[in-house]
Design an enzyme around this catalytic site. Structure first.
Site, PDB file in Angstrom:
ATOM      1  N   HIS A 116       0.092  -7.980  21.914  1.00 60.31           N
ATOM      2  CA  HIS A 116       0.028  -8.193  23.369  1.00 60.31           C
ATOM      3  C   HIS A 116      -0.961  -7.247  24.023  1.00 60.31           C
ATOM      4  CE1 HIS A 116       2.667  -4.736  24.566  1.00 60.31           C
ATOM      5  NE2 HIS A 116       3.292  -4.988  23.421  1.00 60.31           N
ATOM      6  N   ASP A 138       1.120   0.769  21.896  1.00 62.69           N
ATOM      7  CA  ASP A 138       1.856  -0.412  22.368  1.00 62.69           C
ATOM      8  C   ASP A 138       1.073  -1.111  23.476  1.00 62.69           C
ATOM      9  OD1 ASP A 138       3.956  -2.234  22.687  1.00 62.69           O
ATOM     10  OD2 ASP A 138       4.938  -0.983  24.172  1.00 62.69           O
ATOM     11  N   GLU A 197       3.758  -9.578  27.649  1.00 63.87           N
ATOM     12  CA  GLU A 197       4.908  -9.271  26.789  1.00 63.87           C
ATOM     13  C   GLU A 197       5.899  -8.335  27.455  1.00 63.87           C
ATOM     14  OE1 GLU A 197       7.226  -7.080  23.679  1.00 63.87           O
ATOM     15  OE2 GLU A 197       5.841  -6.315  25.198  1.00 63.87           O
ATOM     16  N   GLU A 198       5.385  -7.378  28.227  1.00 57.95           N
ATOM     17  CA  GLU A 198       6.268  -6.382  28.834  1.00 57.95           C
ATOM     18  C   GLU A 198       7.126  -6.963  29.956  1.00 57.95           C
ATOM     19  OE1 GLU A 198       6.713  -3.720  27.450  1.00 57.95           O
ATOM     20  OE2 GLU A 198       4.903  -3.092  26.398  1.00 57.95           O
ATOM     21  N   GLU A 232       3.529  -5.359  16.789  1.00 61.88           N
ATOM     22  CA  GLU A 232       4.049  -4.236  17.565  1.00 61.88           C
ATOM     23  C   GLU A 232       3.824  -2.958  16.756  1.00 61.88           C
ATOM     24  OE1 GLU A 232       5.994  -3.802  20.669  1.00 61.88           O
ATOM     25  OE2 GLU A 232       4.850  -5.622  21.077  1.00 61.88           O
ATOM     26  N   HIS A 255       5.985   3.926  25.714  1.00 60.54           N
ATOM     27  CA  HIS A 255       6.229   3.726  27.146  1.00 60.54           C
ATOM     28  C   HIS A 255       6.282   5.038  27.931  1.00 60.54           C
ATOM     29  CE1 HIS A 255       8.025  -0.632  26.927  1.00 60.54           C
ATOM     30  NE2 HIS A 255       6.882  -0.508  26.270  1.00 60.54           N
TER      31      HIS A 255
END
Length: 416
Positions: free
Chosen positions: A114, A143, A177-178, A202, A385
């Site tokens: 993503h 990510d 995606e998030e 991922e 994140h």
């Protein structure tokens, strides 16, 4: 005679056991051409990673997402892929990318990564890509910018080696995606059904691992309607929605099930806007994670049942469970993919750990339509994140080797 027979049988058993033990410790030879190319591409892959990380592409930020998508599409076009762009769900103006390579074999393999990150516009300028003590830093570095790079360079290796023993390789790049847009969900489900297996890119786990199972996600919402009144003059005339929502959060928050790996965590509460008014409405939302799909039904039913127990009568309480991504269960086919991946990593003397995750991902959508799926094929990293998110520089070449060889083995498995 009986004693001699027993001794002979015992000796034979020990010999067989020793043979198996010895065989299990013999490391298969690496595929030297793949290994050489993976090592040669390391620095070039890091340059592409730097370019992508230094572009803001937070969910919904179309200018950055379009730019990242264009760079990736250009790279994939050079490998001979045909490119399809699919609009995201309005008002998001970004696009998903579907790149397709055709081969001469039978296997149909889906790769997914993503383009969106969780970081706001301006993050790339504040924290640009840099390497320190063997780790690369920057917004989305692991990510999932690292996953995009891993996919592109694994396909470069296959092209260099003229490997085409697959029917089709599709590389799907999700722009949301998030946040899980409806457009992405429908696209992934449609494309996954057209393939034999899905490898999701991922990030590789900090222990150098893959993800064999994931929990599904949902959002639980509780709405309370009360009655407004002056908080100082006549509070008894009101029906305090804030108090009732607090009561509901405390009792509904107990609906998790440790044995079944179900969690219910209230994370958002909204009630009132003035201190001198008894609030007449309140809302609370909870993050719900389940390892098995039937737990969604159980939580939904228990929410309705338990919420009938009210602290403040004459308030109205409504509950709702909005299902998000389904669980990605560990299956017999997943275990076969895991064994294949571990054997491949063993070729270069590395040990691949296997774990599950409470986080949901696009892999769940592919698994949800019945396609064997394994996750975590991106570059290894940690602190996901967060502003300290990092990718391990020395994991780049091994991860390129793993992904390229995984595609080759899947293609060979279905050959013939």
């Amino acid at each position: 005679m009986t004693v001699m027979l027993r001794r002979a049988t015992c000796s034979l058993s020990l010999a067989i056991a020793f043979a198996f033990s010895t065989a299990s410790t013999v490391q298969a030879e690496p595929n030297h051409p793949v290994q050489s190319h993976a090592e040669q591409y390391k620095e070039e892959a890091l340059k592409l990673l730097e370019q992508l990380v230094n572009i803001d592409s937070g969910s919904g930020y179309a200018p950055g997402l379009i730019q990242v998508g264009q760079i990736a599409a250009d790279q994939l076009k050079q490998l001979g892929a045909t490119i399809e762009t699919v609009p995201n769900s309005p008002p998001d103006k970004s696009h998903h990318i579907v790149a397709t390579l055709k081969g001469t074999g039978k296997a149909k393999i889906l790769l997914m990564a993503h383009m969106d990150t969780v970081f706001k516009e301006g993050s790339a300028k504040e924290r640009p890509f840099h390497i320190k003590d063997g780790r690369a830093y920057g917004p989305g570095v692991m990510d999932d910018k690292g996953g995009i790079v891993a996919g592109i360079y694994a396909l470069k290796i296959l092209k260099d080696l003229n490997f085409k023993d697959y029917a089709q390789i599709t590389f799907l790049l999700d722009a949301s995606e998030e946040t899980g847009s409806d457009a992405a969900t429908q696209l992934i489900q449609r494309v996954a059904r057209e393939h034999d297996v899905t490898l999701n890119l991922e990030p590789g786990r900090p222990a150098d691992g893959l993800v064999a199972w994931r929990k599904g996600s949902a959002t639980a919402t509780v709405d309370v309607t009360g009655k407004a009144a002056h908080a100082g003059v006549a509070p008894e005339l009101g029906r305090n929605a804030a108090m009732e929502i607090s009561h509901q959060v405390l009792q509904l928050g107990k609906l998790g099930d440790v044995e079944k790996k179900t969690t219910v965590n209230f994370t958002v509460i909204d009630a009132g806007d003035r201190t001198n008014v008894i609030p007449d409405s309140a809302t609370a939302k909870a993050d719900v994670r389940v390892a098995v799909p039937e737990e969604f039904d159980r939580v939904e039913q228990d929410m309705a049942r338990v919420s009938a127990n009210k602290l403040i009568q004459e308030t109205d309480v409504k509950t709702h469970l909005h299902r998000g991504l389904p669980p990605m269960p560990q299956t017999a086919e997943t275990d076969r993919l895991v064994s294949m991946a571990q054997n491949i990593y063993g070729e270069i003397g590395r040990k691949l750990t296997i774990e599950g995750s409470g986080g949901a991902a696009d892999a769940s959508l592919a698994a949800g339509v019945g396609v064997p799926t394994l996750d975590g094929f991106g570059i290894v990293g940690g602190n996901i994140h967060t502003p300290e998110e990092y990718a391990e520089v020395e994991s780049v070449a091994p991860r390129l080797y793993l992904l390229a060889r995984m595609i080759m083995e899947l293609a060979q498995r279905d050959k013939g």
